[in-house]
Structure formats: structure tokens, C-alpha cells
Design a protein around this motif. Structure first.
Motif, PDB file in Angstrom:
ATOM      1  N   THR A   1      66.324  42.379  46.461  1.00 44.88           N
ATOM      2  CA  THR A   1      66.285  42.321  47.923  1.00 44.88           C
ATOM      3  C   THR A   1      66.596  40.894  48.364  1.00 44.88           C
ATOM      4  O   THR A   1      66.077  39.943  47.793  1.00 44.88           O
ATOM      5  N   ASP A   2      67.441  40.763  49.404  1.00 41.83           N
ATOM      6  CA  ASP A   2      67.733  39.414  49.895  1.00 41.83           C
ATOM      7  C   ASP A   2      66.681  38.992  50.921  1.00 41.83           C
ATOM      8  O   ASP A   2      65.769  39.760  51.248  1.00 41.83           O
ATOM      9  N   GLN A   3      66.819  37.779  51.420  1.00 38.46           N
ATOM     10  CA  GLN A   3      65.811  37.223  52.325  1.00 38.46           C
ATOM     11  C   GLN A   3      65.741  37.962  53.660  1.00 38.46           C
ATOM     12  O   GLN A   3      64.795  37.785  54.416  1.00 38.46           O
ATOM     13  N   ASP A   4      66.718  38.814  53.944  1.00 35.26           N
ATOM     14  CA  ASP A   4      66.703  39.607  55.174  1.00 35.26           C
ATOM     15  C   ASP A   4      66.176  41.017  54.938  1.00 35.26           C
ATOM     16  O   ASP A   4      66.193  41.851  55.846  1.00 35.26           O
ATOM     17  N   GLY A   5      65.755  41.304  53.695  1.00 34.58           N
ATOM     18  CA  GLY A   5      65.221  42.611  53.379  1.00 34.58           C
ATOM     19  C   GLY A   5      66.266  43.641  52.996  1.00 34.58           C
ATOM     20  O   GLY A   5      65.960  44.822  52.857  1.00 34.58           O
ATOM     21  N   LEU A   6      67.517  43.210  52.787  1.00 25.15           N
ATOM     22  CA  LEU A   6      68.594  44.118  52.417  1.00 25.15           C
ATOM     23  C   LEU A   6      68.688  44.256  50.898  1.00 25.15           C
ATOM     24  O   LEU A   6      68.464  43.291  50.169  1.00 25.15           O
ATOM     25  N   THR A   7      69.035  45.432  50.433  1.00 22.25           N
ATOM     26  CA  THR A   7      69.224  45.670  49.005  1.00 22.25           C
ATOM     27  C   THR A   7      70.530  45.014  48.562  1.00 22.25           C
ATOM     28  O   THR A   7      71.569  45.180  49.206  1.00 22.25           O
ATOM     29  N   VAL A   8      70.458  44.256  47.466  1.00 18.57           N
ATOM     30  CA  VAL A   8      71.618  43.527  46.943  1.00 18.57           C
ATOM     31  C   VAL A   8      71.698  43.695  45.435  1.00 18.57           C
ATOM     32  O   VAL A   8      70.718  44.055  44.787  1.00 18.57           O
ATOM     33  N   GLY A   9      72.864  43.429  44.901  1.00 20.07           N
ATOM     34  CA  GLY A   9      73.088  43.479  43.462  1.00 20.07           C
ATOM     35  C   GLY A   9      74.437  42.851  43.158  1.00 20.07           C
ATOM     36  O   GLY A   9      75.096  42.327  44.059  1.00 20.07           O
ATOM     37  N   PRO A  10      74.868  42.921  41.916  1.00 14.37           N
ATOM     38  CA  PRO A  10      76.135  42.297  41.536  1.00 14.37           C
ATOM     39  C   PRO A  10      77.309  42.760  42.408  1.00 14.37           C
ATOM     40  O   PRO A  10      78.196  41.968  42.743  1.00 14.37           O
TER      41      PRO A  10
ATOM     42  N   ASP B   1      57.611  34.811  44.442  1.00 14.71           N
ATOM     43  CA  ASP B   1      58.747  34.743  45.371  1.00 14.71           C
ATOM     44  C   ASP B   1      58.996  36.083  46.054  1.00 14.71           C
ATOM     45  O   ASP B   1      59.753  36.927  45.576  1.00 14.71           O
ATOM     46  N   THR B   2      58.357  36.241  47.189  1.00 16.01           N
ATOM     47  CA  THR B   2      58.519  37.445  48.002  1.00 16.01           C
ATOM     48  C   THR B   2      59.746  37.288  48.894  1.00 16.01           C
ATOM     49  O   THR B   2      60.333  36.200  48.979  1.00 16.01           O
ATOM     50  N   VAL B   3      60.104  38.352  49.576  1.00 21.16           N
ATOM     51  CA  VAL B   3      61.208  38.288  50.529  1.00 21.16           C
ATOM     52  C   VAL B   3      60.918  37.214  51.577  1.00 21.16           C
ATOM     53  O   VAL B   3      61.777  36.390  51.894  1.00 21.16           O
ATOM     54  N   ALA B   4      59.701  37.183  52.085  1.00 20.70           N
ATOM     55  CA  ALA B   4      59.327  36.208  53.119  1.00 20.70           C
ATOM     56  C   ALA B   4      59.386  34.775  52.589  1.00 20.70           C
ATOM     57  O   ALA B   4      59.903  33.875  53.274  1.00 20.70           O
ATOM     58  N   SER B   5      58.885  34.546  51.385  1.00 24.19           N
ATOM     59  CA  SER B   5      58.910  33.171  50.855  1.00 24.19           C
ATOM     60  C   SER B   5      60.333  32.733  50.527  1.00 24.19           C
ATOM     61  O   SER B   5      60.683  31.565  50.707  1.00 24.19           O
ATOM     62  N   MET B   6      61.164  33.677  50.079  1.00 27.17           N
ATOM     63  CA  MET B   6      62.574  33.340  49.827  1.00 27.17           C
ATOM     64  C   MET B   6      63.282  33.017  51.135  1.00 27.17           C
ATOM     65  O   MET B   6      64.082  32.081  51.201  1.00 27.17           O
ATOM     66  N   ALA B   7      62.986  33.757  52.191  1.00 24.99           N
ATOM     67  CA  ALA B   7      63.608  33.502  53.498  1.00 24.99           C
ATOM     68  C   ALA B   7      63.252  32.100  53.981  1.00 24.99           C
ATOM     69  O   ALA B   7      64.124  31.353  54.445  1.00 24.99           O
ATOM     70  N   GLU B   8      61.981  31.737  53.856  1.00 29.98           N
ATOM     71  CA  GLU B   8      61.571  30.396  54.277  1.00 29.98           C
ATOM     72  C   GLU B   8      62.256  29.325  53.426  1.00 29.98           C
ATOM     73  O   GLU B   8      62.796  28.351  53.946  1.00 29.98           O
ATOM     74  N   TYR B   9      62.254  29.519  52.119  1.00 26.53           N
ATOM     75  CA  TYR B   9      62.786  28.511  51.199  1.00 26.53           C
ATOM     76  C   TYR B   9      64.281  28.294  51.397  1.00 26.53           C
ATOM     77  O   TYR B   9      64.720  27.156  51.541  1.00 26.53           O
ATOM     78  N   VAL B  10      65.086  29.362  51.394  1.00 24.31           N
ATOM     79  CA  VAL B  10      66.532  29.170  51.540  1.00 24.31           C
ATOM     80  C   VAL B  10      66.877  28.662  52.937  1.00 24.31           C
ATOM     81  O   VAL B  10      67.940  28.075  53.139  1.00 24.31           O
ATOM     82  N   GLY B  11      65.962  28.838  53.894  1.00 22.15           N
ATOM     83  CA  GLY B  11      66.171  28.320  55.245  1.00 22.15           C
ATOM     84  C   GLY B  11      66.260  26.807  55.308  1.00 22.15           C
ATOM     85  O   GLY B  11      66.758  26.253  56.292  1.00 22.15           O
ATOM     86  N   TYR B  12      65.796  26.130  54.278  1.00 19.19           N
ATOM     87  CA  TYR B  12      65.875  24.663  54.227  1.00 19.19           C
ATOM     88  C   TYR B  12      67.246  24.169  53.761  1.00 19.19           C
ATOM     89  O   TYR B  12      67.503  22.961  53.778  1.00 19.19           O
ATOM     90  N   PHE B  13      68.109  25.076  53.340  1.00 17.92           N
ATOM     91  CA  PHE B  13      69.397  24.708  52.763  1.00 17.92           C
ATOM     92  C   PHE B  13      70.537  25.302  53.582  1.00 17.92           C
ATOM     93  O   PHE B  13      70.314  25.789  54.689  1.00 17.92           O
ATOM     94  N   HIS B  14      71.747  25.254  53.067  1.00 19.00           N
ATOM     95  CA  HIS B  14      72.928  25.750  53.784  1.00 19.00           C
ATOM     96  C   HIS B  14      72.736  27.219  54.172  1.00 19.00           C
ATOM     97  O   HIS B  14      72.242  28.010  53.361  1.00 19.00           O
ATOM     98  N   PRO B  15      73.148  27.595  55.378  1.00 18.00           N
ATOM     99  CA  PRO B  15      72.934  28.981  55.830  1.00 18.00           C
ATOM    100  C   PRO B  15      73.690  30.042  55.022  1.00 18.00           C
ATOM    101  O   PRO B  15      73.348  31.227  55.102  1.00 18.00           O
TER     102      PRO B  15
ATOM    103  N   TRP C   1      67.593  35.920  46.686  1.00 12.71           N
ATOM    104  CA  TRP C   1      67.338  37.264  46.152  1.00 12.71           C
ATOM    105  C   TRP C   1      66.053  37.262  45.342  1.00 12.71           C
ATOM    106  O   TRP C   1      65.823  36.371  44.516  1.00 12.71           O
ATOM    107  N   SER C   2      65.231  38.284  45.547  1.00 11.75           N
ATOM    108  CA  SER C   2      64.012  38.463  44.746  1.00 11.75           C
ATOM    109  C   SER C   2      63.889  39.931  44.379  1.00 11.75           C
ATOM    110  O   SER C   2      64.536  40.786  44.985  1.00 11.75           O
ATOM    111  N   GLY C   3      63.066  40.196  43.386  1.00  8.13           N
ATOM    112  CA  GLY C   3      62.900  41.579  42.947  1.00  8.13           C
ATOM    113  C   GLY C   3      61.657  41.764  42.126  1.00  8.13           C
ATOM    114  O   GLY C   3      60.835  40.858  41.990  1.00  8.13           O
ATOM    115  N   THR C   4      61.548  42.925  41.559  1.00 13.69           N
ATOM    116  CA  THR C   4      60.429  43.247  40.688  1.00 13.69           C
ATOM    117  C   THR C   4      60.627  42.536  39.343  1.00 13.69           C
ATOM    118  O   THR C   4      61.693  41.962  39.076  1.00 13.69           O
ATOM    119  N   LEU C   5      59.621  42.612  38.491  1.00 12.84           N
ATOM    120  CA  LEU C   5      59.752  42.047  37.145  1.00 12.84           C
ATOM    121  C   LEU C   5      60.947  42.658  36.426  1.00 12.84           C
ATOM    122  O   LEU C   5      61.736  41.953  35.796  1.00 12.84           O
TER     123      LEU C   5
END
Length: 158
Positions: free
Chosen positions: A2-11, A65-79, A84-88
């Protein structure tokens, strides 16, 4: 994943544009913020070509690294940088697919850190591996590598 916007992502999300993929985690004290800052500078230097580049920062720490924490973290860098985060299981599958490695390492006080691959993987628009920007190589080598992968035409693999 899942990306920082809550969308399903993959290769397959990366196909169609050249891509940079970096594995790390939001609690990383040095390598990850340094690399993401470098990536941000490289993306700024691409100018309008940045629209032809996918950038995925894939977490190797699904416990924190939840969706919310990833959103906050990548927000400090280039838009353009996607977090991306996921299960184990999803994390293990993503790392194996990109041939990245990671390992949970206990620290004092019951905490932990993550050892992980530190290079930035480059792929052409068709998803073909096109090289790595190593953490220890001179940073001025990165932009020419990125420009080469942007001009390389890849064919999608079935």
C-alpha cells in the motif's frame, strides 16, 4: 503493498516509466534520510523529466511503518517519492523480487533497528533492471545513471 495514499501498489505500478526503488525504514537514523535527500536533489535536477520517473521507497519495517507514518515521512522529501508499506509477507516478497535484503537487529532497551540493502535500484520503463546507485559511490555519478535509464526504452515483460 500500500502506498502512502492508501492505494494498492506493486511492481506493475512502476511499468511505463523509468523507476528508482529504495528499501529502508522510517526509524532509520542515517542511510535512509540521507539517500532520500539525495534522491530529492536528483529529482529536482531532472526538471520536467521528473514526470517520467517513478520513485518507490519500500519499507522493510512493517511492524512500525504504517501507511500514515510512511505518508508523514515521505512528505519531508520530494513529492514524487512514494512510500510503500505492507505486511510481513508482502515485505518479504517485495524484497525477494528486487533481490534486496533486510534483517531485524535488536538494540538495547528492547528496541530494534533494521539492516538493509542501501543501494538505489534503477529500472527502465519496461521494468528491466538497469543498474544501481550505491550508497558509497560519489553522488555526482547518480544523475548520469538516472538520465541513461530515462532515455532507455524498455519493453514490458509478460
Amino acid at each position: 503493498m500500500t502506498d502512502q495514499d492508501g492505494l494498492t501498489v506493486g511492481p506493475e505500478t512502476l511499468l511505463g516509466n523509468a523507476s528508482m526503488v529504495f528499501f529502508g525504514f522510517t526509524y532509520c537514523p542515517d542511510v535512509c534520510p540521507t539517500t532520500l535527500s539525495d534522491i530529492s536533489i536528483w529529482l529536482d535536477n531532472l526538471g520536467e523529466k521528473v514526470t517520467n520517473m517513478n520513485v518507490a521507497f519500500i519499507s522493510v519495517d512493517p511492524e512500525r511503518d504504517t501507511v500514515a507514518s510512511m505518508a508523514e515521512y515521505v512528505g519531508y522529501f520530494h513529492p514524487s517519492i512514494q512510500g510503500w508499506s505492507g505486511t510481513l509477507e508482502e515485505t518479504a516478497r517485495a524484497a525477494a523480487g528486487f533481490r534486496a535484503s533486510y534483517k531485524k537487529v535488536p538494540t538495547e532497551g528492547g528496541n530494534y533497528t533494521m539492516n538493509h540493502t542501501t543501494g538505489v535500484f534503477l529500472f527502465d520503463a519496461g521494468g528491466q533492471y538497469s543498474g544501481t546507485i550505491d550508497f558509497h559511490e560519489p553522488r555526482e555519478f547518480a544523475l548520469p545513471k538516472i538520465l541513461r535509464v530515462l532515455t532507455k526504452t524498455g519493453e514490458q515483460t509478460p
